[in-house]
Design a protein around this motif. Structure first.
Motif, PDB file in Angstrom:
ATOM      1  N   ALA A   1       0.814  -1.226   0.000  1.00 47.39           N
ATOM      2  CA  ALA A   1       0.000   0.000   0.000  1.00 47.39           C
ATOM      3  C   ALA A   1       0.846   1.273   0.000  1.00 47.39           C
ATOM      4  CB  ALA A   1      -0.939  -0.006   1.200  1.00 47.39           C
ATOM      5  N   PHE A   2       2.117   1.173   0.454  1.00 50.55           N
ATOM      6  CA  PHE A   2       2.927   2.390   0.608  1.00 50.55           C
ATOM      7  C   PHE A   2       4.249   2.363  -0.158  1.00 50.55           C
ATOM      8  CE2 PHE A   2       0.669   1.673   4.697  1.00 50.55           C
ATOM      9  CZ  PHE A   2      -0.247   2.710   4.561  1.00 50.55           C
ATOM     10  N   ARG A   3       4.556   1.243  -0.786  1.00 48.57           N
ATOM     11  CA  ARG A   3       5.888   1.104  -1.392  1.00 48.57           C
ATOM     12  C   ARG A   3       5.793   0.778  -2.876  1.00 48.57           C
ATOM     13  NH1 ARG A   3       5.942  -0.788   3.567  1.00 48.57           N
ATOM     14  NH2 ARG A   3       7.609  -0.233   5.012  1.00 48.57           N
ATOM     15  N   TRP A   4       6.673   1.398  -3.655  1.00 44.67           N
ATOM     16  CA  TRP A   4       6.745   1.180  -5.100  1.00 44.67           C
ATOM     17  C   TRP A   4       8.196   1.014  -5.486  1.00 44.67           C
ATOM     18  CZ3 TRP A   4       2.033   2.055  -7.947  1.00 44.67           C
ATOM     19  CH2 TRP A   4       0.986   2.542  -7.153  1.00 44.67           C
ATOM     20  N   GLU A   5       8.409   0.291  -6.585  1.00 44.33           N
ATOM     21  CA  GLU A   5       9.780   0.110  -7.036  1.00 44.33           C
ATOM     22  C   GLU A   5       9.910   0.422  -8.514  1.00 44.33           C
ATOM     23  OE1 GLU A   5      12.073  -3.109  -5.339  1.00 44.33           O
ATOM     24  OE2 GLU A   5      12.781  -3.651  -7.344  1.00 44.33           O
ATOM     25  N   ILE A   6      10.976   1.141  -8.852  1.00 46.99           N
ATOM     26  CA  ILE A   6      11.352   1.296 -10.260  1.00 46.99           C
ATOM     27  C   ILE A   6      12.432   0.245 -10.508  1.00 46.99           C
ATOM     28  CG2 ILE A   6      12.335   2.822 -12.022  1.00 46.99           C
ATOM     29  CD1 ILE A   6      11.495   5.207 -10.294  1.00 46.99           C
ATOM     30  N   PRO A   7      12.138  -0.805 -11.280  1.00 45.41           N
ATOM     31  CA  PRO A   7      13.151  -1.841 -11.501  1.00 45.41           C
ATOM     32  C   PRO A   7      14.380  -1.244 -12.203  1.00 45.41           C
ATOM     33  CG  PRO A   7      11.005  -2.507 -12.353  1.00 45.41           C
ATOM     34  CD  PRO A   7      10.906  -1.067 -12.026  1.00 45.41           C
ATOM     35  N   ARG A   8      15.519  -1.860 -11.938  1.00 46.10           N
ATOM     36  CA  ARG A   8      16.755  -1.408 -12.596  1.00 46.10           C
ATOM     37  C   ARG A   8      16.594  -1.511 -14.097  1.00 46.10           C
ATOM     38  NH1 ARG A   8      22.219  -4.244 -10.931  1.00 46.10           N
ATOM     39  NH2 ARG A   8      22.829  -3.257 -12.876  1.00 46.10           N
ATOM     40  N   HIS A   9      16.927  -0.455 -14.786  1.00 47.99           N
ATOM     41  CA  HIS A   9      16.959  -0.524 -16.241  1.00 47.99           C
ATOM     42  C   HIS A   9      18.012   0.460 -16.736  1.00 47.99           C
ATOM     43  CE1 HIS A   9      14.135   2.817 -15.478  1.00 47.99           C
ATOM     44  NE2 HIS A   9      14.647   3.332 -16.569  1.00 47.99           N
TER      45      HIS A   9
END
Lengths: 136, 477
Positions: free
Chosen positions: B8-16
């Motif tokens: 609910a509070f965390r998001w990730e931008i995957p390595r690219h």
């Protein structure tokens, strides 16, 4: 003569778009635009109260030259109360030499600095454009 | 940009691409819709390009589009592989917030807000180019740059106990005035003890709600108790230090072959002479800001005690805490079970050390470091406490404010023809300013609701709610 610049919407800061017929004229136009923002677009005072300054600077490349030049204009305004209203700019390698005409006065909006972020400077022939972000 | 929701509070931008670590963003789903509209996610990814970054390139829920790092950005760097970037600190070096508590109750000040707000406005030089009461000589300026708030207290403006509750004790080590340009000195010299303009303020408020009795008591806060919050930074001094450093750092980035997606992220390896020079000058600006807020604290204490006819120790005007928002510093953090010394950059983020940490003042050690989150002038601000969660996940960091939702230009347009000061006064908030333009730019609607931001950091466990403050009198720069 058209105004030669406009403010763009940017949430935290200020972005300006500036255009002119040559790179040297673009630098002068960008300086005038910044001073308009700093004085809340107030019209320049009578010419008889104007003063002049000269300055020269070195830079790494044209983008860096634009940022350094704008920061000179900001410094003159906030630290010395010199509001640049016109400038005769001569490019010199990656640097420049300029004669500035302006008036003594106080700024209404404090600008911290011009930044390198999202900076675009393009031109060919008689059409030069820049957009840059200023930290307010 | 690809974005994975973790909870609910965390998001990730995957390595690219050239990202060395993933991005980690703390936000609710609703806030993320707003965040996606500007370029701040791209900025989180850009920071992950920098050499020696450890763990994640992080952003707090009040994140928005800045230059270089996003506002709300946090990143830590390894001492051997990592870099120092002035774009990870920003122009207003050690912009920060301090909170004073008092023995005064709300009902004692409400009948006097008209006069009190004038008294505060007169006590603190504010507005564009505001100047202090006295211009510093060269040696005095050197003392300010070396010793920060400690020098101000030694001048009789404040108490020794104040220093115990300022980040770094009010004196950042490693400051070297010889590394500061003449221009920075000239910009800073007349400005010590002045608020400045923009989003800076001094605000009289009352405690409207308490969420954590134990921590509130440790911080000296009680229901309806009156507080004073001061938000300001290093003024023109810090802007010039940043500006000067970028020249060197752009060249350093070329010299050390640091690939940059945005020149504003220019950086130098932590051990290099360029990084050491910036650190020494930045520490001067950090101390300038600590000293600036300390001088204003003295003016506020004088104004309030004289208004209520009390002695200097009267009214119980104790400093609760003073935190930095824009800073880079060496800290020890546990990464993958191993304690490491890291250079933590916080740009529009607050240190939020948890209970038991030795850098938390003894009297707060059981509850965690106080973290003040100012909202907008028409709604409320929050006091939080650092947690074990922030130590585990965010290098001991949390959010710093509400974050704008409207550009200054747009706010001015919408405020046209509206007496903002009158609207606030009708709601019991007396605002004093030298600039109606600033008031329009800073109106409530121009900001996100800080409660949304605080719910995320509380929900994610990277800070804990302690109290909510409601403004009564505001001096705006």
């Amino acid at each position: 003569m058209t105004r030669g610049w406009r403010a763009l919407d940017h949430t935290a800061d200020l972005a300006l778009s500036v255009w002119a017929e040559s790179e040297a004229a673009l630098l002068a136009q960008a300086a005038r635009a910044l001073v308009c923002v700093m004085t809340d677009d107030a019209r320049p005072g009578p010419r008889r109260s104007w003063d002049t300054r000269e300055l020269a600077l070195d830079a790494l490349d044209p983008e860096d030259r634009l940022v350094r030049w704008l920061n000179e204009v900001i410094y003159l305004a906030v630290a010395e109360g010199f509001l640049t209203r016109a400038a005769d700019v001569r490019l010199d390698g990656n640097g420049l030499a300029a004669r500035l005409a302006g008036e003594r006065g106080a700024v209404a909006t404090e600008l911290k600095s011009a930044t390198y972020h999202d900076l675009h400077l393009t031109g060919d022939g008689g059409r030069w454009r820049a957009r840059f972000v200023v930290d307010v | 940009m690809e974005l994975r929701q973790i909870d609910a509070f965390r998001w990730e931008i995957p390595r690219h691409g050239k990202m060395r670590v993933p991005g980690r963003i703390f936000a609710s789903e609703r806030m993320m819709a707003d965040i996606r509209r500007d370029k701040s996610l791209e900025q989180v990814a850009n920071v992950a390009w920098l050499p020696g970054i450890v763990g994640y390139s992080m952003a707090m829920p009040d994140m928005h589009w800045g230059y270089g790092f996003p506002i709300g950005g946090v990143a830590a760097f390894d001492p051997d592989e990592g870099v120092l970037s002035p774009g990870g600190v920003g122009y207003d070096i050690n912009c920060g917030v301090r909170l004073l508590r008092s023995d005064l109750r709300r009902d004692q000040v409400v009948p006097h807000l008209d006069e009190l707000s004038i008294a505060l406005h007169q006590a603190i030089p504010s507005g564009v180019g505001s100047e202090s009461r006295r211009k510093l000589g060269d040696r005095e300026l050197d003392d300010v740059l070396r010793r920060g708030a400690a020098w101000v207290v030694a001048q009789g403006m404040g108490r020794r106990a104040d220093l115990d509750v300022i980040e770094e004790g009010g004196t950042m080590a490693g400051a070297d005035p010889a590394l500061v340009s003449a221009r920075a000195r000239e910009r800073g010299r007349p400005q010590l003890g002045s608020l400045g303009s923009g989003n800076h303020f001094c605000e009289l408020a009352y405690v409207a709600e308490i969420f954590d009795e134990r921590a509130a008591e440790a911080f000296g806060l009680f229901a309806d108790g009156v507080t004073v919050m001061i938000h300001s930074g290093s003024r023109g001094f810090g802007y010039q230090v940043c500006d000067d450093s970028l020249r060197t750092m752009l060249q350093a980035s070329q010299k050390y072959a640091i690939e940059l997606p945005d020149r504003q992220l220019c950086a130098a390896p932590l051990g290099s002479p360029e990084a050491r020079a910036y650190f020494g000058a930045m520490a001067c600006a950090i101390n300038f800001a600590f000293a600036n807020r300390q001088v204003m604290t003295h003016h506020v204490r004088e104004a309030l005690t004289s208004f209520f006819g009390e002695g200097p120790q009267g009214l119980g005007l104790d400093l609760v805490y003073d935190v930095c928002h824009n800073i880079a510093k060496w800290e020890n953090h546990t990464v993958d079970g191993r304690e490491r010394k890291l250079c933590v950059h916080r740009k529009g983020a607050t240190r939020a050390f948890g209970p038991g940490h030795p850098a938390v003042p003894a009297r707060y050690r059981a509850v965690g470091q106080p973290v003040m989150i100012p909202g907008d002038m028409g709604r409320y601000s929050f006091v939080l406490a650092g947690t074990e969660g922030s130590m585990r996940e965010t290098f001991g960091s949390s959010c710093h404010g509400a974050g704008r939702t409207m550009s200054r230009h747009e706010a001015k347009k919408r405020a046209k023809g509206r007496p903002i000061w009158r609207e606030l006064q009708d709601r019991g908030i007396w605002v004093r300013t030298d600039s109606l333009g600033t008031l329009a730019e800073e109106m409530s609607e121009a900001y996100k609701d800080v409660a949304d931001v605080v719910e995320v950091v509380h929900g994610a466990g990277i800070a804990r709610k302690v109290a909510r403050l409601v403004p009564m009198a505001v001096v705006k720069g």
